[in-house]
Design an enzyme around this catalytic site. Structure first.
Site, PDB file in Angstrom:
ATOM      1  N   TYR A 155       0.865  -1.181   0.000  1.00  0.00           N
ATOM      2  CA  TYR A 155       0.000   0.000   0.000  1.00  0.00           C
ATOM      3  C   TYR A 155       0.898   1.225   0.000  1.00  0.00           C
ATOM      4  CZ  TYR A 155      -3.315   3.507   1.864  1.00  0.00           C
ATOM      5  OH  TYR A 155      -4.091   4.623   2.047  1.00  0.00           O
ATOM      6  N   ASP A 250       9.432   2.830  -1.295  1.00  0.00           N
ATOM      7  CA  ASP A 250       8.494   3.506  -0.395  1.00  0.00           C
ATOM      8  C   ASP A 250       8.839   3.129   1.050  1.00  0.00           C
ATOM      9  OD1 ASP A 250       4.832   3.504   0.014  1.00  0.00           O
ATOM     10  OD2 ASP A 250       6.460   4.494   1.104  1.00  0.00           O
ATOM     11  N   LYS A 278       5.566   9.147   8.384  1.00  0.00           N
ATOM     12  CA  LYS A 278       5.446   8.597   9.741  1.00  0.00           C
ATOM     13  C   LYS A 278       6.553   9.095  10.689  1.00  0.00           C
ATOM     14  CE  LYS A 278       3.021   4.578   7.890  1.00  0.00           C
ATOM     15  NZ  LYS A 278       1.663   4.585   8.457  1.00  0.00           N
TER      16      LYS A 278
HETATM   17  P1  KE4 Z   1      -0.391   8.333   4.564  1.00  0.00           P
HETATM   18  O1  KE4 Z   1      -0.997   9.043   3.360  1.00  0.00           O
HETATM   19  O2  KE4 Z   1      -1.421   7.521   5.324  1.00  0.00           O
HETATM   20  O3  KE4 Z   1       0.404   9.273   5.467  1.00  0.00           O
HETATM   21  O4  KE4 Z   1       0.697   7.298   4.031  1.00  0.00           O
HETATM   22  C1  KE4 Z   1       0.325   6.339   3.076  1.00  0.00           C
HETATM   23  C2  KE4 Z   1       1.321   5.191   3.108  1.00  0.00           C
HETATM   24  C3  KE4 Z   1       2.292   5.118   2.129  1.00  0.00           C
HETATM   25  N1  KE4 Z   1       3.207   4.119   2.117  1.00  0.00           N
HETATM   26  C4  KE4 Z   1       3.209   3.170   3.088  1.00  0.00           C
HETATM   27  C5  KE4 Z   1       4.235   2.082   3.045  1.00  0.00           C
HETATM   28  C6  KE4 Z   1       2.247   3.210   4.132  1.00  0.00           C
HETATM   29  O5  KE4 Z   1       2.253   2.248   5.090  1.00  0.00           O
HETATM   30  C7  KE4 Z   1       1.281   4.234   4.149  1.00  0.00           C
HETATM   31  C8  KE4 Z   1       0.190   4.329   5.210  1.00  0.00           C
HETATM   32  N2  KE4 Z   1       0.148   3.255   6.158  1.00  0.00           N
HETATM   33  C9  KE4 Z   1      -1.136   3.003   6.799  1.00  0.00           C
HETATM   34  C10 KE4 Z   1      -0.917   1.843   7.773  1.00  0.00           C
HETATM   35  N3  KE4 Z   1      -0.896   0.605   7.123  1.00  0.00           N
HETATM   36  C11 KE4 Z   1      -1.695   4.208   7.471  1.00  0.00           C
HETATM   37  C12 KE4 Z   1      -2.821   3.930   8.440  1.00  0.00           C
HETATM   38  C13 KE4 Z   1      -4.144   4.424   7.913  1.00  0.00           C
HETATM   39  O6  KE4 Z   1      -4.404   4.297   6.692  1.00  0.00           O
HETATM   40  O7  KE4 Z   1      -4.930   4.930   8.758  1.00  0.00           O
END
Ligand code: KE4
Length: 440
Positions: A155, A250, A278
């Site tokens: 993701y 990523d 993060k």
């Molecule tokens: P954000 O747009 O949520 O800040 O980041 C997206 C993203 C991009 N790349 C990786 C590897 C990620 O894990 C994420 C977001 N991770 C999720 C947890 N699996 C965020 C939690 C959520 O969606 O509330």
């Protein structure tokens, strides 16, 4: 009131959280501002957090939990880490945002580049989604190509072109993974099985000179934790270099977590572009995309690729990021061995309790991120992960929550811990698991 304690509390009631959930459902779809928080994958009502400190969160009913979500990764130094709190308080007194450049952006950038030599130039954004979306736009501009390769189970945020799933049969064209994503856009992204270089080679053979980039989680966290097979990451690097496509790593989740320099350091990868998020914001909204200067200088105002953001490089976020990354840089030799020791103890300790209880578990762990898959099969890609008994995971999750241990509310997420987790938390988690396996 300090939440520092050596034991989580047995959960008493959720009355206040339930009231808050009902109120939230008047304003937000599902009562949440991000779907996973609704606990749909594990059932039961989600507790509302009121405060947190160190390894513990306290919900609206006063129940204390050992926290293994850590805001989905950022809280590697524990909640309310004093240097981070002080940095935010100090910065906020000078106003929260200007819409103009500040010295703090280069301060944080300088420290990031010390940890990520692949990053020659970067740009701050406000989320991981923005970071990956922008990196892909850059890759398409740099190569003049359109197709993006991603891997099933990875993701990268919710940009349209990344919400795709594998098409049926031999077609490697993506199909929409969400309503509202046009097939014309989904069709430009080809999802392949993770850890499968042969499929990647076949995709390049099928689309010579058409693939702009390959984007991947160097350690998957979003299918649950899945490590790269030996040679997989170097294979992706060789293939992309040979075929003139960009490699986008990523590290939004793995950055500063699996090592100070993330998976790039751990697996000696030299990608063309890297995304971060993060931890780099210390719990405030920060994303980063960066990499080789010849690509980054294509961005406006220097070049033809447009990208912008009102709160990019926000002073509060920079202050929290600087306090976090600065601490990790200064204490690298102590932090990462400690995280490894603690995560190994809790991951293996709980797995041992599962084995004693006759529960089949596969534990995948890289540093301080891990997943207990409820399957006795190895988990090397999303297809393997999907064989897990998600109902059993849901029962385990609720039984642990009732015993004061807050695990990520999905079989397909990674658990995280930070430097505030110690032997007391490990032992309390193992004790809770022993009871939870018996109760489910
Ligand atoms: P954000 O747009 O949520 O800040 O980041 C997206 C993203 C991009 N790349 C990786 C590897 C990620 O894990 C994420 C977001 N991770 C999720 C947890 N699996 C965020 C939690 C959520 O969606 O509330």
């Amino acid at each position: 009131m300090s939440t520092k304690t050596t034991n989580p509390s047995p959960v008493r009631s959720h009355t206040r959280s339930q009231e808050l959930q009902q109120r939230a459902e008047r304003f937000f779809p599902g009562g949440v501002n991000s779907p996973v928080r609704a606990f749909r994958a594990v059932g039961g009502a989600p507790p509302f957090v009121e405060r947190a400190e160190g390894a513990y969160v306290v919900d609206a009913d006063g129940n204390r939990y050992i926290d293994y979500v850590g805001s989905w990764g950022p809280m590697i130094l524990g909640h309310a880490f004093p240097p981070v709190v002080e940095a935010i308080e100090r910065t906020a007194r000078n106003s929260a945002s200007f819409g103009a450049s500040t010295a703090s952006e280069a301060e944080l950038a300088d420290r990031i580049i010390q940890c990520y030599p692949a990053i020659e130039k970067m740009r701050f954004v406000s989320s991981g989604t923005e970071a990956t979306m922008s990196a892909i736009r850059l890759a398409r501009a740099a190569t003049g190509r359109k197709i993006i390769i991603k891997f099933e189970g990875c993701y990268h945020g919710h940009a349209d072109g990344l919400l795709v799933k594998a098409g049926s049969g031999v077609a490697t064209f993506g199909i929409p993974g969400s309503a509202g994503v046009p097939e014309e856009i989904a069709g430009l992204t080809h999802p392949l099985p993770y850890n499968d270089l042969a499929e990647l080679e076949a995709a390049f053979d099928a689309h010579p000179d058409e693939i702009a980039a390959v984007i991947l989680e160097p350690v998957v966290g979003n299918a649950g934790c899945i490590a790269p097979a030996a040679g997989f990451l170097s294979g992706v690097r060789e293939l992309t270099r040979r075929e003139g496509a960009l490699m986008i790593v990523d590290e939004v989740m793995t950055g500063f977590r699996v090592a100070l320099g993330g998976a790039c350091e751990l697996y000696s990868i030299d990608p063309d572009l890297v995304t971060l998020g993060k931890i780099v914001g210390g719990g405030l909204p920060v994303g980063v995309f960066g990499g080789k200067q010849r690509y980054m200088d294509m961005l406006a105002p220097l070049g033809p690729v447009y990208q912008a953001g009102t709160l990019s490089g926000n002073p509060l976020a920079m202050a929290a990021g600087l306090a976090t990354v600065g601490y990790l840089l200064e204490h690298e030799g102590e932090v990462y061995p400690t995280l490894e020791k603690t995560a190994k103890a809790v991951a293996e300790g709980v797995a041992a309790e599962g084995e004693k209880a006759g529960v089949a578990l596969t534990t995948n762990r890289v540093g301080a991120m891990w997943t207990w898959f409820f399957t006795d099969e190895p988990v090397r890609n999303y297809e393997d992960a999907a064989k897990s008994d998600t109902a059993a995971f849901g029962r385990f999750h609720r039984a642990m929550l009732d015993r004061g241990v807050w695990l990520p509310p999905s079989q397909f997420e990674a658990a995280f811990l930070g430097t505030a987790h110690g032997e007391a938390e490990v032992q309390a988690t193992i004790d809770a698991a022993r009871e939870a396996f018996r109760a489910t």
